[in-house]
Write an enzyme that holds these catalytic residues in place. Structure first.
Site, mmCIF file in Angstrom:
data_model
loop_
_atom_site.group_PDB
_atom_site.id
_atom_site.type_symbol
_atom_site.label_atom_id
_atom_site.label_comp_id
_atom_site.label_asym_id
_atom_site.label_seq_id
_atom_site.Cartn_x
_atom_site.Cartn_y
_atom_site.Cartn_z
ATOM 1 N N GLY A 239 0.789 -1.229 0.000
ATOM 2 C CA GLY A 239 0.000 0.000 0.000
ATOM 3 C C GLY A 239 0.818 1.273 0.000
ATOM 4 N N ASP A 259 7.678 -3.761 9.190
ATOM 5 C CA ASP A 259 6.306 -4.241 9.273
ATOM 6 C C ASP A 259 6.254 -5.398 10.260
ATOM 7 O OD1 ASP A 259 3.487 -4.575 8.609
ATOM 8 O OD2 ASP A 259 3.975 -3.630 6.692
ATOM 9 N N ALA A 310 2.600 3.083 9.734
ATOM 10 C CA ALA A 310 1.903 1.932 10.302
ATOM 11 C C ALA A 310 0.620 2.363 11.006
ATOM 12 C CB ALA A 310 2.813 1.198 11.277
ATOM 13 N N LYS A 316 -16.147 -0.143 14.179
ATOM 14 C CA LYS A 316 -17.452 -0.480 14.743
ATOM 15 C C LYS A 316 -18.057 0.821 15.254
ATOM 16 C CE LYS A 316 -17.750 -5.098 14.690
ATOM 17 N NZ LYS A 316 -18.869 -5.841 14.062
ATOM 18 N N ASN A 368 -15.614 9.979 10.717
ATOM 19 C CA ASN A 368 -16.215 8.994 9.823
ATOM 20 C C ASN A 368 -17.079 8.035 10.646
ATOM 21 O OD1 ASN A 368 -16.766 7.870 7.347
ATOM 22 N ND2 ASN A 368 -14.877 6.676 7.236
ATOM 23 N N TYR A 374 -10.417 5.277 15.325
ATOM 24 C CA TYR A 374 -9.467 5.616 14.263
ATOM 25 C C TYR A 374 -9.375 7.126 14.068
ATOM 26 C CZ TYR A 374 -7.334 5.455 9.589
ATOM 27 O OH TYR A 374 -6.510 5.622 8.505
#
Length: 468
Positions: A239, A259, A310, A316, A368, A374
């Site tokens: 990505g 990673d 990262a 949810k 969002n 997040y």
């Protein structure tokens, strides 16, 4: 070995291109028959955006036709003209032929009557501006004026530039604004190179501040300036992280790709393709900061570039979110980054003139649904860079955040069709961006030419209407 790396490098580019070509509306709009169908159905007709696949050129604006305009008593015009000339741009006397680049020095706008200069410059040009054109506006810092009218006048230019970006976006053109302090006009070199160049493909409708608060490097050279630098890119197996590692490697940077162990195969493949060093580590583990400090002290003795890419999502609604999901996102997306920074800064592993870049998100700007955890962390990063910037300015360290919008990745490709289409079209250029587009902005912020920019959050979203 060299040939094998080149082949794999090409394979990575093919994968990214395959993702980009999944936008069928771009294909249709590019054909005579398809364009008619698109028009008949009343669909947007996105143009193919200009992009570069190579490293920086010594003269990044070579052959581009440029027009410069200005308000009376502006203080940046001569410097802007010189920068454009040195970058290889070709001056135009009029709009004939369609300008590729327009630069407007609005630093002399101190009262409402001065706004007429904006109309007089742009109005006659609007129908002749080329596809994928670049528009850069330069204004005075509103906070630098003690006069409320002058401050308000400067701030109003931001509304003009954002609206202009929406008008020109369907042509693939970008419009950005740089508020520049009167003692920082020499730091416009990198700003002009990037925001008037092809690399600003998906960065539009943005406003940034260019100041002299950060100690300047000895040279503001753009081309080849990152050779032999050492960079850490976290979350770089795939990505945006992978695209960033690849882009930095193109500029001659020694990249360390980090990673989690579960991504080992993808990480090693990326590193083989670009000649990077793999590092398997969970940044949220308690001993991760110490391990990173020991690694860089023993291998390089320093770190020049740190890209905190990262991050995870555990989406949810708040009513349905488990404690573990909340804590994981906070730990990885914010707490771990801060802990790593404390260790590397306290041990002087991050050297003077270093560059720190953090991946925020459009979610951190506008929020969002289902992403309270997040969005919390991504907004925290915006506040973090603003607070860190003045603390590190004396060492010449720049600290900035990048906030991507709808970027074409494997994750977005797996979205439901309608959700994906809506995400693609809700921006000024009517299409999704590429990981490379985000990597371009990150790479620019790592150059000496970005020394005037620190504490900023710049969006890579095609001027997405959500949070635009």
């Amino acid at each position: 070995m060299r040939r094998r790396r080149t082949r794999r490098h090409r394979n990575i580019r093919k994968v990214e291109k395959a993702v980009s070509m999944s936008d069928l509306l771009i294909k249709l709009s590019g054909s005579r028959f398809g364009a008619g169908v698109v028009k008949l159905l009343g669909l947007p007709a996105p143009v193919e955006l200009a992009r570069s696949e190579g490293p920086y050129a010594e003269q990044p604006l070579t052959g581009k036709k440029i027009l410069l305009g200005g308000s009376q008593n502006g203080y940046a015009m001569e410097r802007l003209r010189q920068i454009a000339r040195d970058a290889g741009a070709v001056p135009l006397e009029s709009a004939d032929g369609g300008p590729d680049i327009l630069i407007m020095d609005a630093t002399g706008c101190t009262n409402p009557s001065d706004y007429r200069a904006l109309y007089d410059f742009f109005h006659p040009l609007m129908r002749s501006i080329a596809r994928n054109a670049r528009v850069l506006m330069v204004a005075a810092l509103p906070a630098a004026s003690g006069d409320p009218i002058a401050a308000a006048t400067a701030r109003g230019i931001e509304g003009f530039s954002r609206s202009l970006a929406k008008e020109l976006g369907p042509r693939g053109a970008t419009v950005n604004l740089a508020y520049v302090a009167s003692d920082a006009i020499d730091r416009l070199v990198g700003v002009v190179h990037f925001f008037c160049g092809v690399q600003t493909t998906y960065v539009t409708g943005q406003a940034l501040h260019v100041t002299s608060q950060v100690a300047a490097p000895a040279s503001l050279v753009y081309h080849g300036a990152l050779k032999a630098k050492v960079a850490l890119v976290t979350g770089s197996a795939r990505g945006i992280g992978r695209a960033t590692a690849e882009r930095l490697a193109q500029e001659g940077v020694q990249v360390i790709c980090l990673d989690i162990p579960a991504a080992s195969a993808a990480l090693h493949e990326t590193c083989r393709a670009i000649g990077a060093i793999p590092l398997l580590l969970n940044i949220a583990s308690p001993d991760a900061p110490r391990q990173l400090m020991d690694f860089f002290k023993e291998r390089f003795g320093r770190l020049d570039i740190l890209v905190h890419n990262a991050g995870i999502t555990r989406d949810k609604t708040l009513a349905n979110m488990k404690e573990q999901s909340w804590d994981q996102v906070v730990d990885i997306n914010f707490s771990a980054m801060a802990a790593i920074d404390r260790m590397l800064l306290s041990e002087n592993i991050l050297r003077d003139q270093a560059r720190l870049v953090y991946l925020s998100s459009i979610s951190g700007v506008a929020g969002n649904f289902g992403q309270t955890n997040y969005a919390l962390t991504k907004a925290a990063l915006i506040g973090y860079v603003a607070a860190q910037a003045p603390l590190l300015a004396g060492r010449g360290i720049c600290v900035n955040a990048v906030a991507p919008g709808f970027i074409e990745t494997a994750m977005t490709r797996d979205m439901p069709f309608m959700a994906r289409e809506i995400g693609r079209r809700l921006n000024s250029v009517k299409q999704g961006g590429q990981p490379r587009d985000v990597a371009e902005l990150i790479t620019f912020l790592c150059t000496p030419g970005a020394c005037g920019i620190s504490g900023e959050t710049i969006r890579v979203c095609g001027q997405g209407l959500v949070g635009a």
